[in-house]
Write a protein that holds these residues in place. Structure first.
Motif, PDB file in Angstrom:
ATOM      1  N   GLY A   1     -51.980 -29.635  35.419  1.00  0.00           N
ATOM      2  CA  GLY A   1     -53.047 -30.248  34.264  1.00  0.00           C
ATOM      3  C   GLY A   1     -53.075 -28.652  33.126  1.00  0.00           C
ATOM      4  O   GLY A   1     -53.750 -28.213  33.860  1.00  0.00           O
ATOM      5  N   VAL A   2     -52.464 -28.807  31.644  1.00  0.00           N
ATOM      6  CA  VAL A   2     -52.610 -27.677  31.379  1.00  0.00           C
ATOM      7  C   VAL A   2     -53.243 -27.762  30.247  1.00  0.00           C
ATOM      8  O   VAL A   2     -53.464 -28.972  29.098  1.00  0.00           O
ATOM      9  CB  VAL A   2     -51.784 -26.862  31.104  1.00  0.00           C
ATOM     10  CG1 VAL A   2     -50.761 -26.409  32.225  1.00  0.00           C
ATOM     11  CG2 VAL A   2     -50.364 -27.639  30.005  1.00  0.00           C
ATOM     12  N   HIS A   3     -54.517 -26.749  30.505  1.00  0.00           N
ATOM     13  CA  HIS A   3     -55.364 -26.913  28.415  1.00  0.00           C
ATOM     14  C   HIS A   3     -54.974 -25.793  27.865  1.00  0.00           C
ATOM     15  O   HIS A   3     -56.412 -25.558  27.252  1.00  0.00           O
ATOM     16  CB  HIS A   3     -57.031 -27.615  28.966  1.00  0.00           C
ATOM     17  CG  HIS A   3     -58.031 -28.378  27.819  1.00  0.00           C
ATOM     18  ND1 HIS A   3     -57.529 -28.946  27.019  1.00  0.00           N
ATOM     19  CD2 HIS A   3     -59.330 -27.827  27.471  1.00  0.00           C
ATOM     20  CE1 HIS A   3     -58.805 -28.843  26.130  1.00  0.00           C
ATOM     21  NE2 HIS A   3     -59.641 -28.576  26.701  1.00  0.00           N
ATOM     22  N   ALA A   4     -54.677 -25.178  27.940  1.00  0.00           N
ATOM     23  CA  ALA A   4     -54.090 -23.393  27.605  1.00  0.00           C
ATOM     24  C   ALA A   4     -53.010 -23.799  26.823  1.00  0.00           C
ATOM     25  O   ALA A   4     -52.049 -24.358  26.750  1.00  0.00           O
ATOM     26  CB  ALA A   4     -54.927 -22.646  28.302  1.00  0.00           C
ATOM     27  N   SER A   5     -52.703 -22.656  25.683  1.00  0.00           N
ATOM     28  CA  SER A   5     -51.592 -22.904  25.255  1.00  0.00           C
ATOM     29  C   SER A   5     -50.616 -21.647  26.365  1.00  0.00           C
ATOM     30  O   SER A   5     -51.315 -20.952  27.284  1.00  0.00           O
ATOM     31  CB  SER A   5     -51.288 -21.351  24.284  1.00  0.00           C
ATOM     32  OG  SER A   5     -50.226 -20.841  24.430  1.00  0.00           O
ATOM     33  N   LEU A   6     -49.146 -21.918  26.444  1.00  0.00           N
ATOM     34  CA  LEU A   6     -48.360 -21.443  27.817  1.00  0.00           C
ATOM     35  C   LEU A   6     -48.392 -20.414  26.938  1.00  0.00           C
ATOM     36  O   LEU A   6     -46.235 -19.508  27.904  1.00  0.00           O
ATOM     37  CB  LEU A   6     -47.223 -22.449  28.394  1.00  0.00           C
ATOM     38  CG  LEU A   6     -48.278 -23.289  29.023  1.00  0.00           C
ATOM     39  CD1 LEU A   6     -46.603 -24.558  29.613  1.00  0.00           C
ATOM     40  CD2 LEU A   6     -48.779 -22.776  30.380  1.00  0.00           C
ATOM     41  N   SER A   7     -47.985 -19.521  25.400  1.00  0.00           N
ATOM     42  CA  SER A   7     -47.282 -18.412  25.134  1.00  0.00           C
ATOM     43  C   SER A   7     -47.483 -17.508  25.853  1.00  0.00           C
ATOM     44  O   SER A   7     -46.707 -16.420  25.671  1.00  0.00           O
ATOM     45  CB  SER A   7     -47.346 -18.911  23.421  1.00  0.00           C
ATOM     46  OG  SER A   7     -47.207 -19.833  22.741  1.00  0.00           O
ATOM     47  N   ALA A   8     -48.758 -17.112  25.925  1.00  0.00           N
ATOM     48  CA  ALA A   8     -48.259 -15.750  26.837  1.00  0.00           C
ATOM     49  C   ALA A   8     -49.862 -15.750  27.454  1.00  0.00           C
ATOM     50  O   ALA A   8     -50.824 -17.275  27.674  1.00  0.00           O
ATOM     51  CB  ALA A   8     -49.353 -15.029  25.264  1.00  0.00           C
ATOM     52  N   GLY A   9     -50.776 -15.095  28.054  1.00  0.00           N
ATOM     53  CA  GLY A   9     -51.659 -15.129  28.429  1.00  0.00           C
ATOM     54  C   GLY A   9     -51.363 -15.171  30.123  1.00  0.00           C
ATOM     55  O   GLY A   9     -50.830 -15.411  31.154  1.00  0.00           O
TER      56      GLY A   9
ATOM     57  N   ASP B   1     -52.197 -32.372  40.610  1.00  0.00           N
ATOM     58  CA  ASP B   1     -52.949 -31.776  41.620  1.00  0.00           C
ATOM     59  C   ASP B   1     -53.782 -31.081  41.380  1.00  0.00           C
ATOM     60  O   ASP B   1     -54.963 -30.304  42.387  1.00  0.00           O
ATOM     61  CB  ASP B   1     -51.642 -30.993  42.021  1.00  0.00           C
ATOM     62  CG  ASP B   1     -50.482 -31.536  42.983  1.00  0.00           C
ATOM     63  OD1 ASP B   1     -50.501 -32.694  43.613  1.00  0.00           O
ATOM     64  OD2 ASP B   1     -49.158 -31.407  42.392  1.00  0.00           O
ATOM     65  N   VAL B   2     -53.680 -29.864  40.202  1.00  0.00           N
ATOM     66  CA  VAL B   2     -54.261 -28.988  40.021  1.00  0.00           C
ATOM     67  C   VAL B   2     -54.580 -28.498  38.162  1.00  0.00           C
ATOM     68  O   VAL B   2     -53.313 -28.947  37.467  1.00  0.00           O
ATOM     69  CB  VAL B   2     -54.079 -27.781  40.641  1.00  0.00           C
ATOM     70  CG1 VAL B   2     -52.883 -27.122  39.570  1.00  0.00           C
ATOM     71  CG2 VAL B   2     -55.705 -26.605  39.985  1.00  0.00           C
ATOM     72  N   ALA B   3     -56.080 -29.142  38.399  1.00  0.00           N
ATOM     73  CA  ALA B   3     -55.866 -28.948  36.188  1.00  0.00           C
ATOM     74  C   ALA B   3     -56.193 -27.635  36.312  1.00  0.00           C
ATOM     75  O   ALA B   3     -57.644 -27.305  36.243  1.00  0.00           O
ATOM     76  CB  ALA B   3     -56.437 -29.808  35.802  1.00  0.00           C
ATOM     77  N   PHE B   4     -56.242 -27.217  34.772  1.00  0.00           N
ATOM     78  CA  PHE B   4     -56.976 -25.818  33.935  1.00  0.00           C
ATOM     79  C   PHE B   4     -57.668 -25.643  32.979  1.00  0.00           C
ATOM     80  O   PHE B   4     -56.991 -26.332  32.058  1.00  0.00           O
ATOM     81  CB  PHE B   4     -55.753 -24.842  33.810  1.00  0.00           C
ATOM     82  CG  PHE B   4     -55.364 -24.054  35.316  1.00  0.00           C
ATOM     83  CD1 PHE B   4     -56.308 -23.167  35.700  1.00  0.00           C
ATOM     84  CD2 PHE B   4     -54.032 -24.105  36.070  1.00  0.00           C
ATOM     85  CE1 PHE B   4     -55.488 -22.426  36.927  1.00  0.00           C
ATOM     86  CE2 PHE B   4     -53.728 -23.534  36.644  1.00  0.00           C
ATOM     87  CZ  PHE B   4     -54.408 -22.856  37.694  1.00  0.00           C
TER      88      PHE B   4
ATOM     89  N   LEU C   1     -45.741 -30.055  33.806  1.00  0.00           N
ATOM     90  CA  LEU C   1     -46.655 -29.597  33.253  1.00  0.00           C
ATOM     91  C   LEU C   1     -46.838 -31.321  32.368  1.00  0.00           C
ATOM     92  O   LEU C   1     -46.274 -31.696  32.540  1.00  0.00           O
ATOM     93  CB  LEU C   1     -46.653 -28.385  32.660  1.00  0.00           C
ATOM     94  CG  LEU C   1     -45.895 -27.348  33.279  1.00  0.00           C
ATOM     95  CD1 LEU C   1     -45.537 -26.672  32.215  1.00  0.00           C
ATOM     96  CD2 LEU C   1     -47.760 -26.740  34.423  1.00  0.00           C
ATOM     97  N   VAL C   2     -48.610 -31.085  32.808  1.00  0.00           N
ATOM     98  CA  VAL C   2     -49.659 -32.819  31.782  1.00  0.00           C
ATOM     99  C   VAL C   2     -50.224 -32.060  30.980  1.00  0.00           C
ATOM    100  O   VAL C   2     -51.277 -31.205  31.291  1.00  0.00           O
ATOM    101  CB  VAL C   2     -49.733 -33.736  32.386  1.00  0.00           C
ATOM    102  CG1 VAL C   2     -50.589 -34.338  32.687  1.00  0.00           C
ATOM    103  CG2 VAL C   2     -48.894 -33.635  33.944  1.00  0.00           C
ATOM    104  N   ASP C   3     -50.534 -32.059  30.109  1.00  0.00           N
ATOM    105  CA  ASP C   3     -51.010 -31.462  29.107  1.00  0.00           C
ATOM    106  C   ASP C   3     -52.355 -32.758  28.431  1.00  0.00           C
ATOM    107  O   ASP C   3     -52.005 -33.950  29.380  1.00  0.00           O
ATOM    108  CB  ASP C   3     -50.902 -31.057  26.932  1.00  0.00           C
ATOM    109  CG  ASP C   3     -51.150 -30.543  26.932  1.00  0.00           C
ATOM    110  OD1 ASP C   3     -52.874 -29.640  26.269  1.00  0.00           O
ATOM    111  OD2 ASP C   3     -51.309 -30.243  25.477  1.00  0.00           O
ATOM    112  N   GLY C   4     -53.110 -32.510  27.979  1.00  0.00           N
ATOM    113  CA  GLY C   4     -54.325 -33.097  27.616  1.00  0.00           C
ATOM    114  C   GLY C   4     -56.089 -32.598  27.397  1.00  0.00           C
ATOM    115  O   GLY C   4     -55.902 -31.593  27.879  1.00  0.00           O
ATOM    116  N   SER C   5     -56.836 -33.127  27.008  1.00  0.00           N
ATOM    117  CA  SER C   5     -57.982 -32.972  27.162  1.00  0.00           C
ATOM    118  C   SER C   5     -59.125 -32.588  28.496  1.00  0.00           C
ATOM    119  O   SER C   5     -58.390 -32.999  29.176  1.00  0.00           O
ATOM    120  CB  SER C   5     -58.932 -34.051  26.307  1.00  0.00           C
ATOM    121  OG  SER C   5     -59.099 -35.274  27.437  1.00  0.00           O
ATOM    122  N   SER C   6     -59.882 -32.266  28.814  1.00  0.00           N
ATOM    123  CA  SER C   6     -60.706 -31.515  29.544  1.00  0.00           C
ATOM    124  C   SER C   6     -60.657 -33.249  30.476  1.00  0.00           C
ATOM    125  O   SER C   6     -60.646 -32.860  31.571  1.00  0.00           O
ATOM    126  CB  SER C   6     -62.397 -30.304  29.369  1.00  0.00           C
ATOM    127  OG  SER C   6     -61.377 -29.755  28.801  1.00  0.00           O
TER     128      SER C   6
END
Length: 268
Positions: A61-69, A107-110, A89-94
């Motif tokens: 789960g991703v709560h951030a941009s994947l463009s860089a970083g 499995d894991v969320a940022f 990858l799964v997008d969404g609110s916290s």
């Protein structure tokens, strides 16, 4: 072999004084047996690699941009190390992502907020600076940095999902007013919002990871308060009872990338 022939009800070998050779039925039987052995060996090999986390599927789960970083770099390193692990990858609110962790949907969320859970583990990872995306001809684009108070009179593009609600809370806390500026709410993704910025529709708060993608007519500036640049901290969350063997190797990569934070585990 005669017992085998009786079992299958066919003659597998032609026996003569000159030796023994396969019959057509025997040749077919031998080829099938070889395929079974090869498939069994392949299945055993796959099970061994999966049990070591070297293959399989990992849902993040991703709560951030994947463009860089940092998140992008971590995913790239994992893919190089474990090319046979399929990343989903799964997008969404916290709140949504943490709920999916609790239900084992991912499995894991940022995420950017602290969400203690009875059966959760967490690892403090990275932080990102807050930036504001501006039209290139905007007066604030001539500044090296932008202060929160300078956004008070701006038209702010606000996504209804993702970081939108959190950025609004942050803006209210920094400006000190429940109605911080004119809000233009949209239920669209970051890429479309940035194109609106380039078209002069308004400004947009984002994290520095978003600056890895270039959009026509858009420039970025750091947002500061009295103490300097504003940063948002990220944590990785997962279930203590998660039995996906692909998860521990991924967490090992996180700890290797952030060794000074490797002991920051919240109790499960």
């Amino acid at each position: 072999m005669r017992d085998l022939e009786q079992e299958v009800g066919a003659t597998l070998f032609e026996r003569t004084n000159g030796g023994t050779r396969l019959t057509p039925a025997g040749q077919e039987f031998l080829e099938a047996a070889r395929r079974i052995i090869e498939e069994t060996e392949l299945m055993v090999s796959r099970l061994k690699t999966r049990s070591r986390g070297e293959s399989g599927r990992l849902t993040i789960g991703v709560h951030a941009s994947l463009s860089a970083g940092n998140l992008r770099a971590t995913l790239m390193e994992h893919r190089r190390t474990f090319p046979d692990v399929e990343i989903h990858l799964v997008d969404g609110s916290s709140e949504h992502l943490i709920s999916d962790v609790a239900s084992s949907a991912i499995d894991v969320a940022f995420v950017t907020e602290n969400h203690p859970g009875r059966d959760d583990k967490s690892l403090s990872v990275w932080s990102e600076r807050v930036v504001v995306a501006l039209p290139e001809d905007h007066p604030l684009a001539s500044r090296e940095i932008v202060h929160w108070s300078e956004l008070r009179n701006e038209a702010l593009l606000l996504p209804q999902r993702g970081h939108g609600p959190e950025f609004l809370k942050l803006l209210v806390s920094k400006v000190g007013h429940p109605d911080p500026c004119r809000l233009l709410r949209h239920d669209i993704g970051l890429d479309r919002l940035l194109r609106l910025v380039g078209a002069g529709w308004g400004v947009l708060l984002a994290l520095e990871g978003a600056t890895g993608a270039a959009y026509p007519g858009v420039t970025y500036r750091e947002v500061h308060d009295a103490d300097g640049p504003t940063r948002v901290a990220f944590r990785a969350y997962w279930r203590q009872a998660n039995c996906n063997p692909s998860l521990p190797p991924f967490l090992d990569i996180l700890r290797e990338r952030y060794p000074d934070l490797s002991g920051a585990l919240a109790p499960g």
